[in-house]
Design a protein around this motif. Structure first.
Motif, short mmCIF file in Angstrom:
data_model
loop_
_atom_site.label_atom_id
_atom_site.label_comp_id
_atom_site.label_asym_id
_atom_site.label_seq_id
_atom_site.Cartn_x
_atom_site.Cartn_y
_atom_site.Cartn_z
N ARG A 101 -12.05 3.57 -3.18
CA ARG A 101 -11.08 4.34 -1.78
C ARG A 101 -9.60 4.96 -3.40
O ARG A 101 -9.77 4.26 -4.83
CB ARG A 101 -10.49 3.35 -0.79
CG ARG A 101 -11.64 2.93 -0.22
CD ARG A 101 -12.24 4.26 0.90
NE ARG A 101 -11.39 4.47 1.50
CZ ARG A 101 -10.46 4.57 2.66
NH1 ARG A 101 -11.34 3.63 3.18
NH2 ARG A 101 -9.82 5.64 3.48
N GLU A 109 -1.55 9.90 4.77
CA GLU A 109 -1.62 9.56 5.99
C GLU A 109 -2.96 7.81 5.96
O GLU A 109 -3.46 7.28 6.84
CB GLU A 109 -2.55 10.27 6.55
CG GLU A 109 -3.93 11.16 6.44
CD GLU A 109 -3.85 12.08 5.28
OE1 GLU A 109 -4.76 11.60 4.94
OE2 GLU A 109 -2.53 12.12 4.61
N GLU A 110 -3.71 7.70 5.26
CA GLU A 110 -4.65 6.80 4.77
C GLU A 110 -4.39 5.50 3.84
O GLU A 110 -4.84 4.43 3.42
CB GLU A 110 -5.30 7.31 4.18
CG GLU A 110 -7.06 9.24 4.86
CD GLU A 110 -7.66 9.25 4.06
OE1 GLU A 110 -8.41 8.75 3.19
OE2 GLU A 110 -8.47 10.12 3.74
N GLU A 112 -1.94 3.10 4.03
CA GLU A 112 -2.36 1.91 5.18
C GLU A 112 -2.71 1.30 5.23
O GLU A 112 -3.46 0.60 5.59
CB GLU A 112 -1.55 1.97 6.81
CG GLU A 112 -1.21 0.73 7.42
CD GLU A 112 -0.21 0.70 8.72
OE1 GLU A 112 -0.29 -0.02 9.70
OE2 GLU A 112 0.28 2.10 8.74
N THR A 113 -3.87 2.34 6.25
CA THR A 113 -5.91 1.82 6.23
C THR A 113 -6.51 1.36 5.08
O THR A 113 -6.91 0.03 4.95
CB THR A 113 -6.36 3.03 6.48
OG1 THR A 113 -6.39 3.07 8.09
CG2 THR A 113 -8.11 2.36 6.92
N GLU A 116 -5.23 -2.16 4.13
CA GLU A 116 -5.93 -3.36 5.11
C GLU A 116 -7.64 -3.66 4.35
O GLU A 116 -7.45 -4.83 4.37
CB GLU A 116 -5.21 -3.22 6.60
CG GLU A 116 -4.45 -2.44 6.67
CD GLU A 116 -4.41 -2.26 8.43
OE1 GLU A 116 -5.52 -1.55 8.87
OE2 GLU A 116 -3.05 -2.51 9.14
N GLU A 117 -7.63 -2.77 3.74
CA GLU A 117 -9.31 -2.49 3.56
C GLU A 117 -9.37 -3.54 2.48
O GLU A 117 -10.15 -4.35 1.84
CB GLU A 117 -10.33 -1.34 3.65
CG GLU A 117 -9.69 -0.85 4.73
CD GLU A 117 -10.69 1.24 4.33
OE1 GLU A 117 -10.85 1.35 3.15
OE2 GLU A 117 -11.05 1.17 4.98
#
Length: 721
Positions: A101, A109-110, A112-113, A116-117
């Protein structure tokens, strides 16, 4: 070789086969690649790999990642400078089953996701742009967790760490902090293809800080697939014509590099007009358009990308068949890096340099990146120390006479040096003692000058060109390549047809670019005693204007630079420049929203011409304004005047706040011009020689409108970019 080493080697080769999509057992790391993998996985060392472009540096860290993850290590963190490189590497990792990633400016926009990953252990590789390291939230909240859990840290394009290098980036200096915070035994890999001996030693020293001596693996920088050449042509029109004449003869698809955004856009428009499928790729290109351009080149849907250095590092297309430079970069090391995009996965690729007479003027124009003088640094530290609150960069501009990009770069260096700190709301001084290393900064400046001289020598040398570039990188094994135009004889035909030359000249001779007006006053003006803030009232704004060209153009820029340089003699406007100005006015009048168009929102035809006063070129500006008035059958209403000895030019290439402060109260509408405005209400054509910041035009327009003038339509000879 011990059994455990043999087993690890076999496992590494199996991962490589997955990475490149080869059948199991058919791919094998080279011995130098294996040496790097073994140092990272078995010995958990810190290593610097200096190897030519195409050597396979990414294979080393992806193979090492897979092996370390299988052994329970945390995710690999890769610091990577360009989005193109990140996208390529995410795709490469997926082929080996590695979940990668990326966190960069294009996907906020990605974030935070992705965080978490990473926290759940679902991500194997996290690619981060160096700018993220200087983000307050990332530095304070994300970076500590990453440092604690990272299984392998990779620093790509590691020469950017060193200010001795050709492409020093202050954001990379933040890596020193991350390196010092890594737990013991976490391996680190730094990679680059463009580090000379001094840069290599500097980066290795930084890598080894607190962790023992770093392993340095340096290989030969020969590129057997590249055939280098130089074609000397008389002017920009000939170079453009040569490209149109010979582009189709070059193998496959490739990259055409230009020195400026304007040149890239000009070249793209010309080549498209000649029937070529090309796309522009610059710092101004929107992210979606960059993605499309990269994909089109990778799939050979275009013949070439016409690019600036925005495509300098990281784009990976193994079968890239050629690289052509319209103009010389200012560093042979940067040139080696850019041409290294070609011939990575093919036996033969052509590399051509088409130097221009304007190259050195463009180098000078962009040469404002040196570390500021000590007085400016101390002003910054004092302003931060006495503010009593964090200061944003726009607020600092009111206190420090530095352009924004240079101010931001300086702050990043001071941050790493511990003198300032980036916090919520801006920057603060830490109070720590800081020493201005004048000797080091002077040496770096001399190094830049030496690089420029080396690039001149590369273009004119009769020696082997590949050997020349390798020696610039301190490659001890440099020897004649046997392929370049000096070793094997000229291979690029310099001839151009009359038709191609006429078409190129016509494209470059077409004048006219839009000049966007200023709409907001700079931050912090009241602190400078200038009571201007917020949006400029609509009734005081300057209207959009026109210029003949940009000084960074290879068309009109080449014609205007000699006319507008600081030591150019003043004189009447040249006939060809006047004709071009008339042509621009005619096109402007009939454009959408122009004064001759039927659109209801058009400003209307000018009722008179006004000149901006010039201390350096009064005859040039005055003669241009009067001639345009005569040709347009308009009254010449007069010129604004300076009110004091300093004048508007005192601020030079300052930031917006300092520029506006210098202008405030320096311009005035004299009585005779005020009377003329009262007798001729309506739109005004405002004439000047040059605009860089736009503030002279903004202040002049405000004064004219306050005196009763209508919309102010500026026409200048040139803009900065």
């Amino acid at each position: 070789m011990h059994t455990d080493t043999l087993d690890l080697r076999a496992e590494a080769d199996a991962v490589l086969a997955e990475l490149v999509g080869a059948p199991e057992g058919s791919a094998r790391l080279r011995e130098d690649q294996w040496q790097a993998v073994e140092a990272l996985v078995r010995e958990r060392r810190r290593a610097l790999v200096v190897q030519r472009t195409g050597w396979g540096k990414s294979a080393v860290y992806f193979v090492a990642t897979a092996l370390l993850r299988r052994r329970g290590s945390g995710p690999t963190v890769i610091i990577s400078p360009l989005l193109a490189l990140m996208r390529n590497q995410v795709e490469s990792a997926a082929r080996a089953g590695i979940q990668a990633r990326t966190i960069n400016s294009a996907n906020p926009e990605e974030w935070e996701t992705i965080h978490e990953e990473v926290g759940r252990g679902e991500t194997d590789v996290l690619l981060i742009s160096p700018e993220r390291l200087n983000s307050v939230d990332f530095r304070d909240q994300v970076l500590p967790r990453l440092a604690a859990t990272t299984g392998l840290l990779v620093v790509d394009e590691a020469h950017c760490i060193s200010d001795w290098g050709h492409d020093f980036r202050p954001d990379y200096r933040r890596l020193r902090s991350m390196l010092s915070e890594l737990p013991a035994g976490v391996p680190v890999l730094a990679t680059t293809a463009t580090a000379n001996a001094r840069v290599t030693a500097d980066v290795a020293e930084q890598l080894g800080t607190g962790a023992g001596e770093a392993l340095v693996l340096r290989g030969p920088l020969e590129r057997e697939s590249l055939r280098l050449g130089v074609v000397h042509l008389p002017d920009a029109a000939h170079r453009m014509a040569w490209l149109a004449e010979h582009l189709e003869d070059l193998r496959g698809s490739g990259i055409v590099y230009t020195l400026t955004v304007a040149a890239a856009e000009e070249t793209t428009a010309f080549l498209r007009g000649r029937g070529f499928r090309v796309a522009s790729y610059t710092g101004r290109t929107e992210n979606a358009d960059r993605l499309q351009a990269e994909a089109d080149l990778r799939e050979n849907r275009v013949k070439a990308l016409v690019a600036t250095s925005a495509l300098g590092m990281g784009y990976d297309k193994p079968d890239l068949g050629f690289v052509v430079h319209l103009g010389s970069p200012s560093s042979p090391i940067a040139y080696y890096q850019q041409v290294g995009r070609a011939g990575r996965g093919v036996a033969h690729a052509d590399v051509l340099l088409l130097p221009g007479k304007e190259d050195e003027a463009i180098w000078r124009f962009f040469a404002d990146s040196a570390f500021p003088p000590e007085a400016r640094v101390r002003e910054t530290l004092t302003a931060l120390a006495t503010a009593g609150r964090p200061l944003s960069v726009p607020a600092l501009e009111a206190a420090v006479d530095l352009r924004r990009s240079r101010l931001e770069s300086m702050l990043k260096v001071l941050d790493v040096d511990g003198a300032v700190q980036r916090v919520k709301g801006g920057w603060t001084a830490t109070g720590a003692e800081w020493v201005y290393d004048a000797e080091r900064y002077a040496w770096v400046a001399r190094q830049r000058a030496a690089e420029q001289q080396a690039m001149r020598e590369y273009a004119s040398t009769s020696r082997c060109r590949m050997e020349f570039l390798r020696r610039q990188l301190d490659d001890e094994g440099a020897a004649p390549c046997g392929r370049c135009d000096n070793c094997a004889g000229p291979w690029a035909d310099p001839a151009v047809s009359a038709d191609a030359l006429t078409g190129a000249a016509k494209e470059l001779d077409r004048p006219g670019v839009e000049v966007e007006p200023r709409r907001m006053w700079p931050t912090g003006m009241p602190a400078l005693g200038v009571q201007l803030k917020g949006r400029i009232p609509a009734g005081e704004q300057c209207s959009p204007g026109r210029a003949l060209g940009r000084l960074s153009d290879i068309g009109w820029g080449n014609r205007l630079r000699p006319l507008l340089t600081g030591d150019a003699p003043d004189g009447p406007v040249p006939d060809d420049v006047l004709r071009a100005a008339v042509s621009v006015l005619a096109a402007w009048a009939s454009s959408p929203g122009g004064w001759a168009s039927p659109a209801p929102d058009g400003p209307g035809r000018p009722v008179g011409v006004v000149a901006v006063p010039s201390r350096t070129r009064p005859e040039l500006v005055g003669s241009l304004a009067r001639a345009l008035a005569d040709i347009g059958r308009l009254p010449f209403l007069g010129s604004l005047t300076y009110t004091g000895p300093d004048g508007a030019g005192a601020a030079g290439r300052s930031n917006s706040a300092q520029r506006l402060r210098a202008l405030s109260g320096a311009l005035a509408v004299p009585g005779e011009l005020s009377e003329a405005l009262a007798g001729a209400p309506g739109p005004l054509l405002l004439v000047d020689d040059y605009t860089e910041s736009g503030w002279t035009l903004a202040v002049a327009a405000r004064l004219l409108r306050q005196e009763g003038g209508g919309p102010v339509l500026p026409l200048v000879l040139a803009t900065s970019g």
